[in-house]
Design a protein around this motif. Structure first.
Motif, PDB file in Angstrom:
ATOM      1  N   GLY A 153     125.564   5.868  55.321  1.00 33.47           N
ATOM      2  CA  GLY A 153     126.464   6.994  55.088  1.00 33.47           C
ATOM      3  C   GLY A 153     126.499   7.492  53.662  1.00 33.47           C
ATOM      4  N   PHE A 154     125.783   6.828  52.770  1.00 34.44           N
ATOM      5  CA  PHE A 154     125.659   7.293  51.398  1.00 34.44           C
ATOM      6  C   PHE A 154     124.372   6.710  50.818  1.00 34.44           C
ATOM      7  CE2 PHE A 154     126.658   3.504  48.838  1.00 34.44           C
ATOM      8  CZ  PHE A 154     127.256   2.683  49.786  1.00 34.44           C
ATOM      9  N   SER A 155     123.983   7.239  49.657  1.00 39.91           N
ATOM     10  CA  SER A 155     122.768   6.766  49.008  1.00 39.91           C
ATOM     11  C   SER A 155     123.107   6.209  47.636  1.00 39.91           C
ATOM     12  CB  SER A 155     121.766   7.907  48.858  1.00 39.91           C
ATOM     13  OG  SER A 155     120.666   7.489  48.083  1.00 39.91           O
ATOM     14  N   LEU A 156     122.512   5.089  47.321  1.00 43.92           N
ATOM     15  CA  LEU A 156     122.719   4.477  46.012  1.00 43.92           C
ATOM     16  C   LEU A 156     121.824   5.120  44.966  1.00 43.92           C
ATOM     17  CD1 LEU A 156     124.542   2.501  44.689  1.00 43.92           C
ATOM     18  CD2 LEU A 156     123.117   0.625  45.541  1.00 43.92           C
ATOM     19  N   THR A 157     121.139   6.196  45.338  1.00 44.16           N
ATOM     20  CA  THR A 157     120.396   6.982  44.354  1.00 44.16           C
ATOM     21  C   THR A 157     121.213   8.189  43.902  1.00 44.16           C
ATOM     22  OG1 THR A 157     119.330   8.321  46.066  1.00 44.16           O
ATOM     23  CG2 THR A 157     118.184   6.314  45.370  1.00 44.16           C
ATOM     24  N   THR A 158     122.344   8.413  44.521  1.00 41.50           N
ATOM     25  CA  THR A 158     123.214   9.524  44.135  1.00 41.50           C
ATOM     26  C   THR A 158     123.944   9.195  42.838  1.00 41.50           C
ATOM     27  OG1 THR A 158     123.570  10.136  46.448  1.00 41.50           O
ATOM     28  CG2 THR A 158     125.164  10.972  44.844  1.00 41.50           C
ATOM     29  N   ARG A 159     123.892  10.112  41.915  1.00 40.64           N
ATOM     30  CA  ARG A 159     124.522   9.890  40.613  1.00 40.64           C
ATOM     31  C   ARG A 159     125.974   9.439  40.758  1.00 40.64           C
ATOM     32  NH1 ARG A 159     123.620  10.900  35.395  1.00 40.64           N
ATOM     33  NH2 ARG A 159     125.398  11.377  34.041  1.00 40.64           N
ATOM     34  N   ALA A 160     126.323   8.408  39.996  1.00 43.66           N
ATOM     35  CA  ALA A 160     127.679   7.854  39.904  1.00 43.66           C
ATOM     36  C   ALA A 160     128.017   6.890  41.045  1.00 43.66           C
ATOM     37  CB  ALA A 160     128.755   8.916  39.810  1.00 43.66           C
ATOM     38  N   MET A 161     127.144   6.772  42.023  1.00 43.18           N
ATOM     39  CA  MET A 161     127.441   5.880  43.142  1.00 43.18           C
ATOM     40  C   MET A 161     127.213   4.423  42.749  1.00 43.18           C
ATOM     41  SD  MET A 161     128.750   6.426  46.057  1.00 43.18           S
ATOM     42  CE  MET A 161     128.358   8.155  46.202  1.00 43.18           C
ATOM     43  N   CYS A 162     128.081   3.557  43.249  1.00 47.82           N
ATOM     44  CA  CYS A 162     128.001   2.133  42.927  1.00 47.82           C
ATOM     45  C   CYS A 162     128.337   1.301  44.164  1.00 47.82           C
ATOM     46  CB  CYS A 162     129.006   1.740  41.846  1.00 47.82           C
ATOM     47  SG  CYS A 162     129.032   2.770  40.375  1.00 47.82           S
ATOM     48  N   VAL A 163     127.781   0.103  44.192  1.00 51.13           N
ATOM     49  CA  VAL A 163     128.187  -0.908  45.171  1.00 51.13           C
ATOM     50  C   VAL A 163     128.664  -2.126  44.403  1.00 51.13           C
ATOM     51  CG1 VAL A 163     127.416  -2.500  46.964  1.00 51.13           C
ATOM     52  CG2 VAL A 163     126.715  -0.101  47.047  1.00 51.13           C
ATOM     53  N   THR A 164     129.747  -2.691  44.863  1.00 50.86           N
ATOM     54  CA  THR A 164     130.353  -3.801  44.146  1.00 50.86           C
ATOM     55  C   THR A 164     130.657  -4.953  45.104  1.00 50.86           C
ATOM     56  OG1 THR A 164     132.109  -4.363  42.563  1.00 50.86           O
ATOM     57  CG2 THR A 164     132.730  -2.959  44.403  1.00 50.86           C
ATOM     58  N   TRP A 165     130.737  -6.156  44.564  1.00 49.66           N
ATOM     59  CA  TRP A 165     131.131  -7.334  45.335  1.00 49.66           C
ATOM     60  C   TRP A 165     132.466  -7.848  44.798  1.00 49.66           C
ATOM     61  CZ3 TRP A 165     128.789  -9.362  49.614  1.00 49.66           C
ATOM     62  CH2 TRP A 165     127.498  -8.912  49.904  1.00 49.66           C
ATOM     63  N   ILE A 166     133.318  -8.200  45.715  1.00 46.01           N
ATOM     64  CA  ILE A 166     134.660  -8.699  45.417  1.00 46.01           C
ATOM     65  C   ILE A 166     134.923  -9.870  46.355  1.00 46.01           C
ATOM     66  CG2 ILE A 166     137.124  -8.107  45.540  1.00 46.01           C
ATOM     67  CD1 ILE A 166     135.999  -5.098  45.097  1.00 46.01           C
ATOM     68  N   ARG A 167     135.567 -10.911  45.877  1.00 42.59           N
ATOM     69  CA  ARG A 167     135.866 -12.031  46.759  1.00 42.59           C
ATOM     70  C   ARG A 167     137.353 -12.336  46.772  1.00 42.59           C
ATOM     71  NH1 ARG A 167     133.589 -17.572  43.778  1.00 42.59           N
ATOM     72  NH2 ARG A 167     135.012 -17.508  41.960  1.00 42.59           N
ATOM     73  N   GLN A 168     137.745 -13.105  47.770  1.00 42.85           N
ATOM     74  CA  GLN A 168     139.148 -13.455  47.933  1.00 42.85           C
ATOM     75  C   GLN A 168     139.261 -14.848  48.546  1.00 42.85           C
ATOM     76  OE1 GLN A 168     141.448 -10.947  50.669  1.00 42.85           O
ATOM     77  NE2 GLN A 168     143.188 -11.091  49.272  1.00 42.85           N
ATOM     78  N   PRO A 169     139.597 -15.842  47.735  1.00 37.95           N
ATOM     79  CA  PRO A 169     139.847 -17.180  48.304  1.00 37.95           C
ATOM     80  C   PRO A 169     141.003 -17.117  49.293  1.00 37.95           C
ATOM     81  CG  PRO A 169     139.638 -17.274  45.916  1.00 37.95           C
ATOM     82  CD  PRO A 169     139.743 -15.827  46.286  1.00 37.95           C
ATOM     83  N   PRO A 170     141.024 -18.016  50.270  1.00 35.33           N
ATOM     84  CA  PRO A 170     142.081 -17.993  51.280  1.00 35.33           C
ATOM     85  C   PRO A 170     143.471 -18.002  50.647  1.00 35.33           C
ATOM     86  CG  PRO A 170     140.369 -19.529  51.905  1.00 35.33           C
ATOM     87  CD  PRO A 170     140.041 -19.070  50.532  1.00 35.33           C
ATOM     88  N   GLY A 171     144.279 -17.007  50.994  1.00 39.00           N
ATOM     89  CA  GLY A 171     145.647 -16.928  50.500  1.00 39.00           C
ATOM     90  C   GLY A 171     145.787 -16.511  49.050  1.00 39.00           C
ATOM     91  N   LYS A 172     144.680 -16.103  48.431  1.00 34.33           N
ATOM     92  CA  LYS A 172     144.742 -15.752  47.010  1.00 34.33           C
ATOM     93  C   LYS A 172     144.364 -14.286  46.771  1.00 34.33           C
ATOM     94  CE  LYS A 172     144.084 -20.447  45.318  1.00 34.33           C
ATOM     95  NZ  LYS A 172     143.345 -21.323  44.355  1.00 34.33           N
ATOM     96  N   ALA A 173     144.302 -13.930  45.506  1.00 37.55           N
ATOM     97  CA  ALA A 173     144.111 -12.536  45.128  1.00 37.55           C
ATOM     98  C   ALA A 173     142.637 -12.136  45.149  1.00 37.55           C
ATOM     99  CB  ALA A 173     144.695 -12.302  43.735  1.00 37.55           C
ATOM    100  N   LEU A 174     142.422 -10.840  45.073  1.00 37.78           N
ATOM    101  CA  LEU A 174     141.081 -10.300  44.958  1.00 37.78           C
ATOM    102  C   LEU A 174     140.512 -10.630  43.585  1.00 37.78           C
ATOM    103  CD1 LEU A 174     141.859  -6.749  46.393  1.00 37.78           C
ATOM    104  CD2 LEU A 174     140.738  -8.627  47.616  1.00 37.78           C
TER     105      LEU A 174
END
Lengths: 107, 119
Positions: free
Chosen positions: B26-47
């Motif tokens: 649904g989007f391209s990572l070649t489009t200017r300003a586009m980013c993909v990020t990874w975020i994790r969340q331990p059980p019961g904890k914050a992002l």
């Protein structure tokens, strides 16, 4: 490293206004973002660039950001708004910073 | 329609390297300003933010985890890969990949994948 501080919990009665704060050094100099996360679900962006609502987010959600504090306000809080809320900003090194989260209880 | 989906092992052992793949559409990572990020969340904890890669192949890492993380992209496959070395039980978490654009909010999230690290 930059830190964002949120109260661990906020309680509100149905129909009342809930305010969730997010504090950080000169936070008002950059944009703040807010996410809602319900149990077992992925976070959802509810406020971006301090006070803008993405499509589909009810207008009872609003935001502000000034000085060292950003605030998420939920007017006419409903039971469905019970969730964890996280604030976020971008820091100078293009990293994302999240607050510790606030559990909103509607009782 | 923008979608992201994480894939990878549900269980890894102490000291192993975790490799997670984010497949998006649904989007391209070649489009200017586009980013993909990874975020994790331990059980019961914050992002907790982990890493980000942008349309220009610039990469950014959580400073406290930088030595263990590598992010890369394959634009032909619409995939972003995150590796995390030397896994420990404290790394047990749900790992999310998500889309953002430079200086903007994280507007689309994957469903997340729970990774458990056994001692």
């Amino acid at each position: 490293s930059y830190e964002l501080t949120q109260p661990p919990s906020v309680s509100v009665s149905p129909g009342q206004t809930a305010s969730i704060t997010c504090s950080g050094d000169k936070l008002g100099d950059t944009y703040a973002y807010w996410y809602q996360q319900k149990p077992g679900q992925s976070p959802v962006l509810v406020i971006y660039q301090d006070d803008k609502r993405p499509s589909g987010i009810p207008d009872r959600f609003s935001g502000s950001n000034s000085g060292n504090t950003a605030t998420l306000t939920i007017s006419g809080t409903q039971a469905m708004d019970e969730a964890d809320y996280y604030c976020q900003k971008w820091d100078s090194s293009a990293a994302l910073v999240f607050g510790g989260g606030t559990k909103l209880t509607v009782l | 329609q923008v979608t992201l989906r994480e894939s990878g092992p549900a269980l890894v052992k102490l000291t192993q390297t975790l490799t997670l793949t984010c497949t998006f559409s649904g989007f391209s990572l070649t489009t200017r300003a586009m980013c993909v990020t990874w975020i994790r969340q331990p059980p019961g904890k914050a992002l907790e933010w982990l890493a980000l890669i942008d349309w220009d192949d610039d990469k950014y890492y959580n400073t406290s985890l930088k030595t263990r993380l590598t992010i890369s992209k394959d634009t032909s496959k619409n995939q972003v890969v995150l590796t995390m070395a030397d896994m420990d039980p404290v790394d047990t978490a749900t790992y999310y990949c998500a889309r953002t654009s430079a200086g903007s909010g994280v507007d689309y999230w994957g469903q997340g994948t729970l990774v458990t690290v056994s001692p």
